[in-house]
Structure formats: structure tokens, C-alpha cells
Design a protein around this motif. Structure first.
Motif, short mmCIF file in Angstrom:
data_model
loop_
_atom_site.label_atom_id
_atom_site.label_comp_id
_atom_site.label_asym_id
_atom_site.label_seq_id
_atom_site.Cartn_x
_atom_site.Cartn_y
_atom_site.Cartn_z
N ASP A 115 0.99 -1.37 0.07
CA ASP A 115 0.10 -0.52 -0.60
C ASP A 115 0.76 1.73 0.33
O ASP A 115 0.31 2.90 -0.24
CB ASP A 115 -0.87 -0.17 0.94
N LEU A 116 1.90 1.56 0.46
CA LEU A 116 3.14 2.53 0.71
C LEU A 116 4.00 2.68 -0.95
O LEU A 116 4.45 1.19 -1.75
CB LEU A 116 3.71 2.26 1.70
N PRO A 117 4.63 3.73 -0.75
CA PRO A 117 5.65 3.47 -1.86
C PRO A 117 6.99 2.15 -1.53
O PRO A 117 7.13 2.24 0.08
CB PRO A 117 6.63 4.94 -1.46
N THR A 118 7.64 2.46 -2.35
CA THR A 118 8.59 1.60 -2.48
C THR A 118 9.65 2.38 -1.75
O THR A 118 9.81 3.21 -1.27
CB THR A 118 9.52 0.79 -3.62
N THR A 119 10.27 1.94 -0.67
CA THR A 119 11.62 2.65 0.00
C THR A 119 12.28 3.22 -1.35
O THR A 119 13.01 4.32 -1.07
CB THR A 119 12.18 1.02 0.70
N ALA A 120 13.13 2.60 -1.63
CA ALA A 120 13.61 3.08 -3.26
C ALA A 120 12.68 4.90 -3.23
O ALA A 120 13.18 5.46 -3.88
CB ALA A 120 13.87 2.72 -4.56
N GLY A 121 11.48 4.07 -3.65
CA GLY A 121 10.96 5.79 -4.39
C GLY A 121 10.36 6.34 -3.36
O GLY A 121 10.41 7.69 -3.61
N TRP A 122 10.32 6.20 -1.65
CA TRP A 122 10.06 7.27 -0.74
C TRP A 122 11.30 8.35 -0.79
O TRP A 122 11.74 9.36 -0.67
CB TRP A 122 10.09 5.52 0.56
N TRP A 123 12.65 7.40 -0.92
CA TRP A 123 13.69 7.80 -0.95
C TRP A 123 13.83 9.12 -2.29
O TRP A 123 14.91 9.85 -1.96
CB TRP A 123 15.01 6.75 -0.92
N SER A 124 13.70 8.59 -3.19
CA SER A 124 14.34 9.64 -4.26
C SER A 124 12.75 10.36 -4.29
O SER A 124 13.16 11.44 -5.00
CB SER A 124 14.33 8.66 -5.16
N GLY A 125 12.36 10.05 -3.97
CA GLY A 125 10.72 10.93 -3.52
C GLY A 125 9.38 11.01 -5.10
O GLY A 125 9.04 11.96 -5.55
N ALA A 126 9.76 10.03 -5.03
CA ALA A 126 9.07 9.44 -6.56
C ALA A 126 7.45 9.23 -5.80
O ALA A 126 6.80 9.75 -7.00
CB ALA A 126 9.44 8.10 -7.15
N ASP A 127 6.72 8.68 -4.94
CA ASP A 127 6.06 8.71 -4.77
C ASP A 127 5.24 10.41 -4.52
O ASP A 127 3.80 10.93 -5.41
CB ASP A 127 5.51 8.65 -3.20
N ILE A 128 6.05 11.58 -4.22
CA ILE A 128 5.25 12.94 -4.73
C ILE A 128 5.04 12.86 -6.00
O ILE A 128 4.06 13.61 -5.00
CB ILE A 128 6.60 13.39 -3.69
N LYS A 129 5.79 12.98 -6.95
CA LYS A 129 6.15 13.12 -7.94
C LYS A 129 4.35 12.83 -8.78
O LYS A 129 3.66 13.10 -9.18
CB LYS A 129 6.94 12.87 -8.90
N LEU A 130 4.00 11.27 -8.28
CA LEU A 130 3.04 10.41 -8.34
C LEU A 130 2.00 11.50 -7.70
O LEU A 130 1.07 11.87 -8.79
CB LEU A 130 3.32 9.27 -8.20
N LYS A 131 2.12 11.04 -6.62
CA LYS A 131 0.27 12.07 -5.86
C LYS A 131 0.10 13.42 -6.89
O LYS A 131 -0.62 13.61 -6.74
CB LYS A 131 0.48 12.27 -4.80
#
Length: 442
Positions: free
Chosen positions: A387-403
Motif C-alpha cells: 500500500d506504500l511507496p517502495t523504499t527506493a521510491g520514498w527515498w527518491s520522492g517518486a511517490d510525491i511526484k506521482l501524487k
């Protein structure tokens, strides 16, 4: 490179693992490969044949022959080289292969008196009993009704006599479409036997637990279980979650759940059957949204999630039955206790021996992330969940860009504010890694 820490899994590390946690393997809708979400199954009593590996039963050569006979070879080869799974295309190729294998099985194996595969198939069908027969009938009926008219995807839109699994009309259909019913039982047989072989391979390789299955919180009200056992299920109400900090509008998942009154009236037979199905070929089970053992947020179909209410369930009885089945199957039990958790509920789970979950991204306060020693021993620690960003995605901020790319009103910080907070959080997490001896350097 300093901003992109990586962990590489090696074969010895994988073999040293005690378990492998799976996404739900529940039965979906074979006639509708676009409906492939594992958390909205047709039935949790049976398996999704798309996950089956027929080579365990038939061998590589015979399966290769079925692939070519079905004309699915090019599609399968293209899919194996793709970065992502095209579920509808892959499903069509897999089902075509299984269909060709079924025709071969009927023409060859079932004509051989005393053949190993034919005897095993007959034993599986007998052991499956009425539940298996009804699931296969639903799959065949669903394929016919939905195939002829897409508006009849849900069995509640079928002609009245076909809504009753015990009606003469359904019996007449099963007789007329006996080959199709046999095909769906055949696919369940392959799925069951190959999952058993996978668990055996895991244990034989040295894994003390092996596979951990995933029990979805509910089932699709238009699916096999609700059709064949509609008195067990609260059809017309959808499971979800109330408004919270992450979603102020609440959530409605479009899933049905068991009726508490029906559970008591049947001696919890539907719940027991579901537990046994999940533990049958696994060393453990993860119960999705485990708070559903005590209460579930339910909203009427068509209503907003904010218009729901909590439905109470018999927690004590269900925990006792989970403990019993855990003992009988030698299976560990993990509960997804994330989200809005009732006060004292985690303590109840711990007393019953159900492990909770603690996720790295949540185990923190405003000043720091918690050290490993702060994690409770009665819970499983993990870096992230599905349900959450991958750790690599969290670290890079990919989840922020996607949202930020999703249209409509967003809850919480805007992109700039979220990025600024993440820039603060990264050094905090890295400091915890260093203190724990898991990382070094700036």
C-alpha cells in the motif's frame, strides 16, 4: 551515488530466508481477465489458475506442446521479455495453454485405466465436494452470461432461476456444459497441486516456514462465493474504511464480508473453510486488514464511504478458531494491523499469538525514526508494504511526484511542501541506520 543506497539480494541470502510472503492467490474471474486485482477475488476458497504451473504435473515437454497447440507461444515469449505484466494478454495466453492441456488430458490421461494423473484428478474432485462443484459451475455460467452480454457480469443481473445454485436450471446448465465445468475443476486441480509443490520446494530448500499466503479482507459480491453461499454473505454492503488522516473521504472497497449472524448459525463454517483454504499449502497466513476480526466499516452499495457504520464481529470466537487452525496446520499467523486500530486490539492479537506489523515509514515521531530495539517482539518489522511507496521510491520522492500528477484535490501537503518534508526526513532515517550499525558515512 551517496543518495541512492542499494541492497542486492544474493542467492544465499534468499535461501537463508525462513519465509516468502505472497500476494493473495484467491480465485478471480476467468472470463474477465481485466478484473485481476488480487484483493477483490471471486472466492477465497479456491485459487487463481493464472498462478498455476502445470509443469509440476505434466512436465516441460507436454506443457510446451500445449503452448504451441494453443497458438500462445509468441504471446508468452513476448510477455516474458516485457518489463511489466500485461494481465489481460498474459491471462488469455495462459488460459489458452491450459485449455489445450485439458483437451490433451481428456483425450489421453482419462482414457487410461488406473493412470496416475486421472486418479489424482478424480481424488481432488471428490475431496473438493459441493463447494468445488459450485465454484466450477459459477465459472462456466459466468463465462456464458458475461460472454454473451457484458451487462451480466454480476450474477445478480442474471435471470432469477440462475441466481440460485441449487435450482433445476443451474443443474440443467451443468449437464449441458459438463465439459466446461470439468475444465474449471481441472484448472483448480493444477493450481492446488502446483502450490503444494512450491511449498514443498520451499521447505526442502531449508525454509522453516516456506510460503505465507495472504487472506484478503473480503470477496467481490458478484463472485463465486456470494453466488453459491449468498446466505453467508452481506450482499449489498461494501467493506471499507472510515475517514482518517490519509483519506478524509473514507474508502469503499466494493467487497462483501460474512454475516456475523450466519457465522454463528453455521458454527463458523464459512470462516473455517476460508482459513483452511489459505493454510492448506502454506506455512503461514497474513490476514489483510486484521481489524476485520472485531469490526468492519460497512457502507451500503452506492452510498459514500462517509455514510457507513461499524459492523461488530465475534472477535473471541474468531481468534480461538484461528489458533485452532494454526495449530492443526502448523502455520504462523500475521495480522495487518495498520490504519485505524481499536484501542487494545493489538494487545489482544499478541495474547492470541497473532503477529502484528510494524512498517519503517510509520515507526517514528517528529524528531526521529525509531531504532530496531524499539520494535515490539510480537510484530513483524518491514521496510514497506504493497500500500506504500517502495523504499527506493520514498527515498527518491517518486511517490510525491506521482501524487502531484493525479488530477483533483489532494489531501495533505502540496508537492513543494511534501518535498521539503522528505528532504528533512531522509537524514533522520539515515541517522537511525547509522546508529543501528546498518550504514556508515554521510
Amino acid at each position: 551515488a551517496a543518495m541512492e543506497p542499494r541492497i542486492t539480494l544474493t542467492l544465499p541470502m534468499i535461501l537463508a530466508a525462513k519465509s516468502l510472503v505472497l500476494s493473495p492467490l484467491h480465485a478471480g474471474f476467468s472470463a474477465d481477465p481485466h478484473h485481476f486485482g488480487p484483493y477483490s477475488p471471486s472466492s477465497r476458497l479456491f485459487l487463481n489458475p493464472l498462478n498455476a504451473d502445470p509443469e509440476f504435473l505434466f512436465g516441460e515437454d507436454r506443457v510446451a506442446e500445449a503452448i504451441e497447440a494453443s497458438g500462445a507461444g509468441d504471446t508468452r515469449r513476448a510477455g516474458e521479455g516485457a518489463a511489466l505484466i500485461d494481465w489481460p494478454t498474459a491471462a488469455a495466453a495462459k488460459l489458452a495453454t491450459l485449455r489445450a492441456l485439458f483437451e490433451s488430458f481428456r483425450a489421453f490421461d482419462q482414457q487410461q485405466t488406473g493412470g496416475r494423473l486421472a486418479l489424482d484428478f478424480a481424488a481432488f474432485r471428490k475431496d473438493g465436494g459441493e463447494l468445488l462443484e459450485q465454484h466450477a459451475r459459477f465459472e462456466a455460467l459466468h463465462a456464458e452470461r458475461f460472454g454473451a452480454d457484458p451487462s451480466q457480469w454480476d450474477w445478480r443481473s442474471w435471470p432469477e432461476p440462475l441466481r440460485d445454485p441449487d435450482s433445476p436450471d443451474v443443474a440443467a446448465f451443468a449437464a449441458r456444459a459438463a465439459g466446461e465445468v470439468d475444465f474449471h475443476i481441472f484448472m483448480q486441480w493444477i493450481a492446488d497441486r502446483s502450490l503444494a509443490a512450491a511449498q514443498k520446494a520451499a521447505r526442502d530448500s531449508g525454509m522453516s516456514i516456506g510460503l505465507i499466503s495472504d487472506l484478503a479482507v473480503g470477496m467481490d459480491a458478484g463472485g463465486s462465493h456470494a453466488w453459491s453461499r449468498h446466505k453467508d454473505v452481506l450482499v449489498g454492503l461494501s467493506v471499507g474504511s472510515p475517514p482518517d488522516l490519509f483519506n478524509p473521504n473514507g474508502q469503499s472497497w466494493g467487497l462483501a464480508t460474512f454475516s456475523p449472524l450466519a457465522l454463528r448459525a453455521t458454527g463458523f463454517a464459512p470462516f473455517l473453510a476460508t482459513l483452511r483454504a489459505c493454510m492448506r499449502h502454506a506455512g503461514g497466513v497474513r490476514i489483510d486488514h486484521v481489524m476485520g476480526l472485531t469490526r468492519l466499516w460497512m457502507a451500503p452499495d452506492g452510498a459514500r464511504a462517509t455514510e457507513g457504520a461499524y459492523l461488530s464481529l465475534p472477535l473471541d470466537d474468531m481468534l480461538r478458531l484461528i489458533a485452532l487452525e494454526s495449530h492443526r496446520h502448523g502455520a504462523v499467523v500475521v495480522g495487518e494491523d495498520l490504519g485505524t486500530v481499536p484501542e487494545g486490539f493489538r494487545e489482544r492479537l499478541a495474547e492470541a499469538g497473532v503477529a502484528g506489523m510494524r512498517v519503517l515509514q510509520f515507526e517514528r515521531d517528529e524528531r526521529r525514526f525509531f531504532a530496531p530495539s524499539a520494535y515490539p517482539p510480537e510484530a513483524l518489522a518491514m521496510s514497506t508494504t504493497h500500500d506504500l511507496p517502495t523504499t527506493a521510491g520514498w527515498w527518491s520522492g517518486a511517490d510525491i511526484k506521482l501524487k502531484a500528477s493525479i488530477p483533483g484535490d489532494q489531501f495533505g501537503d502540496d508537492e513543494a511542501g511534501a518535498a521539503a518534508q522528505r528532504a528533512t526526513d531522509r537524514p533522520l532515517l539515515w541517522a537511525t541506520f547509522r546508529e543501528a550499525g546498518a550504514a556508515e558515512g554521510e
